[in-house]
Write a protein that holds these residues in place. Structure first.
Motif, PDB file in Angstrom:
ATOM      1  N   HIS A  90     -64.332 -94.335 -35.368  1.00 49.95           N
ATOM      2  CA  HIS A  90     -64.171 -95.126 -35.535  1.00 49.95           C
ATOM      3  C   HIS A  90     -63.579 -96.067 -36.175  1.00 49.95           C
ATOM      4  CE1 HIS A  90     -69.369 -94.919 -35.392  1.00 49.95           C
ATOM      5  NE2 HIS A  90     -68.587 -96.301 -34.702  1.00 49.95           N
ATOM      6  N   ILE A  91     -62.362 -97.473 -35.703  1.00 52.80           N
ATOM      7  CA  ILE A  91     -61.447 -97.946 -36.370  1.00 52.80           C
ATOM      8  C   ILE A  91     -62.099 -98.942 -36.674  1.00 52.80           C
ATOM      9  CG2 ILE A  91     -58.912 -98.985 -35.709  1.00 52.80           C
ATOM     10  CD1 ILE A  91     -58.817 -96.793 -33.516  1.00 52.80           C
ATOM     11  N   ALA A 108     -57.853-106.354 -47.445  1.00 62.39           N
ATOM     12  CA  ALA A 108     -58.391-105.995 -46.754  1.00 62.39           C
ATOM     13  C   ALA A 108     -58.131-104.391 -46.956  1.00 62.39           C
ATOM     14  CB  ALA A 108     -57.040-106.639 -46.031  1.00 62.39           C
ATOM     15  N   THR A 109     -58.531-103.608 -45.541  1.00 60.30           N
ATOM     16  CA  THR A 109     -58.268-102.380 -45.721  1.00 60.30           C
ATOM     17  C   THR A 109     -58.568-102.189 -43.847  1.00 60.30           C
ATOM     18  OG1 THR A 109     -59.571-101.995 -47.324  1.00 60.30           O
ATOM     19  CG2 THR A 109     -60.303 -99.919 -46.346  1.00 60.30           C
ATOM     20  N   ILE A 110     -58.259-101.398 -43.447  1.00 63.33           N
ATOM     21  CA  ILE A 110     -57.706-100.872 -41.938  1.00 63.33           C
ATOM     22  C   ILE A 110     -58.373 -99.210 -42.345  1.00 63.33           C
ATOM     23  CG2 ILE A 110     -55.570-100.827 -42.012  1.00 63.33           C
ATOM     24  CD1 ILE A 110     -56.189-101.329 -38.999  1.00 63.33           C
ATOM     25  N   PHE A 111     -58.485 -98.590 -41.697  1.00 58.29           N
ATOM     26  CA  PHE A 111     -59.788 -97.203 -41.535  1.00 58.29           C
ATOM     27  C   PHE A 111     -59.856 -97.032 -40.587  1.00 58.29           C
ATOM     28  CE2 PHE A 111     -63.739 -99.447 -41.985  1.00 58.29           C
ATOM     29  CZ  PHE A 111     -64.201 -98.686 -41.704  1.00 58.29           C
ATOM     30  N   TRP A 112     -59.588 -95.291 -40.497  1.00 58.43           N
ATOM     31  CA  TRP A 112     -60.265 -94.513 -39.064  1.00 58.43           C
ATOM     32  C   TRP A 112     -60.919 -93.638 -39.690  1.00 58.43           C
ATOM     33  CZ3 TRP A 112     -60.172 -88.498 -39.100  1.00 58.43           C
ATOM     34  CH2 TRP A 112     -60.694 -88.868 -37.513  1.00 58.43           C
ATOM     35  N   SER A 129     -67.161-105.835 -49.660  1.00 55.92           N
ATOM     36  CA  SER A 129     -66.525-106.599 -48.517  1.00 55.92           C
ATOM     37  C   SER A 129     -67.323-106.816 -47.449  1.00 55.92           C
ATOM     38  CB  SER A 129     -65.406-105.179 -48.338  1.00 55.92           C
ATOM     39  OG  SER A 129     -64.635-104.871 -49.251  1.00 55.92           O
ATOM     40  N   ILE A 130     -67.295-106.813 -46.437  1.00 54.43           N
ATOM     41  CA  ILE A 130     -67.583-106.871 -45.087  1.00 54.43           C
ATOM     42  C   ILE A 130     -66.972-106.074 -43.872  1.00 54.43           C
ATOM     43  CG2 ILE A 130     -69.059-108.245 -45.336  1.00 54.43           C
ATOM     44  CD1 ILE A 130     -67.721-110.673 -43.934  1.00 54.43           C
ATOM     45  N   GLY A 131     -67.098-105.755 -42.284  1.00 57.05           N
ATOM     46  CA  GLY A 131     -66.106-105.786 -41.757  1.00 57.05           C
ATOM     47  C   GLY A 131     -67.147-105.137 -40.839  1.00 57.05           C
ATOM     48  N   ILE A 132     -65.778-104.163 -39.436  1.00 58.13           N
ATOM     49  CA  ILE A 132     -66.725-104.531 -38.144  1.00 58.13           C
ATOM     50  C   ILE A 132     -66.120-102.911 -37.824  1.00 58.13           C
ATOM     51  CG2 ILE A 132     -64.759-105.161 -36.736  1.00 58.13           C
ATOM     52  CD1 ILE A 132     -66.990-105.947 -35.254  1.00 58.13           C
ATOM     53  N   LYS A 133     -66.754-101.803 -37.282  1.00 58.30           N
ATOM     54  CA  LYS A 133     -66.362-100.910 -37.031  1.00 58.30           C
ATOM     55  C   LYS A 133     -66.323-100.735 -34.909  1.00 58.30           C
ATOM     56  CE  LYS A 133     -68.113 -98.453 -41.282  1.00 58.30           C
ATOM     57  NZ  LYS A 133     -68.447 -96.964 -41.669  1.00 58.30           N
ATOM     58  N   LEU A 134     -65.087-100.271 -34.803  1.00 62.28           N
ATOM     59  CA  LEU A 134     -64.808-100.274 -33.305  1.00 62.28           C
ATOM     60  C   LEU A 134     -65.165 -98.795 -32.831  1.00 62.28           C
ATOM     61  CD1 LEU A 134     -62.628-103.090 -32.801  1.00 62.28           C
ATOM     62  CD2 LEU A 134     -65.159-103.103 -32.577  1.00 62.28           C
ATOM     63  N   PRO A 135     -65.250 -98.331 -31.580  1.00 59.41           N
ATOM     64  CA  PRO A 135     -65.877 -96.697 -31.221  1.00 59.41           C
ATOM     65  C   PRO A 135     -64.459 -96.346 -30.944  1.00 59.41           C
ATOM     66  CG  PRO A 135     -67.063 -98.142 -30.229  1.00 59.41           C
ATOM     67  CD  PRO A 135     -66.609 -99.207 -31.032  1.00 59.41           C
ATOM     68  N   SER A 136     -64.233 -95.372 -31.212  1.00 56.89           N
ATOM     69  CA  SER A 136     -62.684 -95.009 -30.878  1.00 56.89           C
ATOM     70  C   SER A 136     -62.907 -93.745 -30.078  1.00 56.89           C
ATOM     71  CB  SER A 136     -61.689 -94.343 -31.869  1.00 56.89           C
ATOM     72  OG  SER A 136     -62.022 -93.826 -32.623  1.00 56.89           O
ATOM     73  N   HIS A 137     -64.052 -92.745 -30.127  1.00 53.42           N
ATOM     74  CA  HIS A 137     -63.841 -92.151 -29.413  1.00 53.42           C
ATOM     75  C   HIS A 137     -64.853 -91.554 -29.316  1.00 53.42           C
ATOM     76  CE1 HIS A 137     -63.651 -87.531 -28.216  1.00 53.42           C
ATOM     77  NE2 HIS A 137     -63.268 -88.387 -27.087  1.00 53.42           N
TER      78      HIS A 137
END
Length: 166
Positions: free
Chosen positions: A25-26, A40-44, A153-161
């Motif tokens: 997930h990204i 703010a956080t961006i992650f894999w 924190s709250i956030g969303i995870k998008l499938p990447s593979h």
């Protein structure tokens, strides 16, 4: 009738099922802290068996001064790091994980290192999407005025593979 049941059982037995596991997930998350600040956080994230996961992240942090009504200069920080997330709770379409990690980064003047510990709760949506909330404490070194950063924190995870089971 027995033949139909046997054929159905054989067909179902040959299908593979993923059970929301073994996926990448990204994600993007945003949070507020105990003292007036935001992050703010961006992650894999790479998920392994039983929703255990590894995460590589980049994080930004801004601290606000109530008295002066402006962002504080020495508290605009960034960091990159890695976290391990062992799953401690599983239920239908949701699970919870501990989040233990470390990071390195900088503010406008100094080197920073961080140790992160917290809890993350995920809700599985359709097509591999997930939403989550996270409560954590970051210990920032060397010692500064904001040694402990407590955040929600709250956030969303998008499938990447999607990994296919073999």
């Amino acid at each position: 009738m027995r033949r139909i049941a046997l054929i159905a059982a054989l067909i179902l037995g040959t299908l593979t099922m993923n059970a929301q596991s073994h996926s990448d997930h990204i994600g993007l998350g945003a949070g507020v802290l105990y003292e007036p600040a935001a992050e703010a956080t961006i992650f894999w994230e790479h998920e392994t068996r039983y929703h255990n996961a590894w995460e590589v992240f980049a994080q930004g942090y801004l601290k606000y001064d109530d008295k002066m009504n402006k962002l504080m200069d020495g508290y605009k920080t960034w960091a990159v790091g890695m976290a391990v997330k062992p799953c401690v709770y599983r239920a239908r379409n949701r699970y919870g994980s501990l989040r233990i990690g470390a990071s390195v980064g900088s503010n406008t003047h100094d080197f920073l290192a961080g140790i992160h510990a917290g809890y993350e709760h995920n809700y599985a949506l359709k097509h591999g999407w997930r939403i989550y909330w996270q409560a954590k404490v970051d210990v920032m070194l060397p010692k500064r005025d904001d040694l402990f950063r407590t955040s929600l924190s709250i956030g969303i995870k998008l499938p990447s593979h999607e990994h296919l089971k073999r």
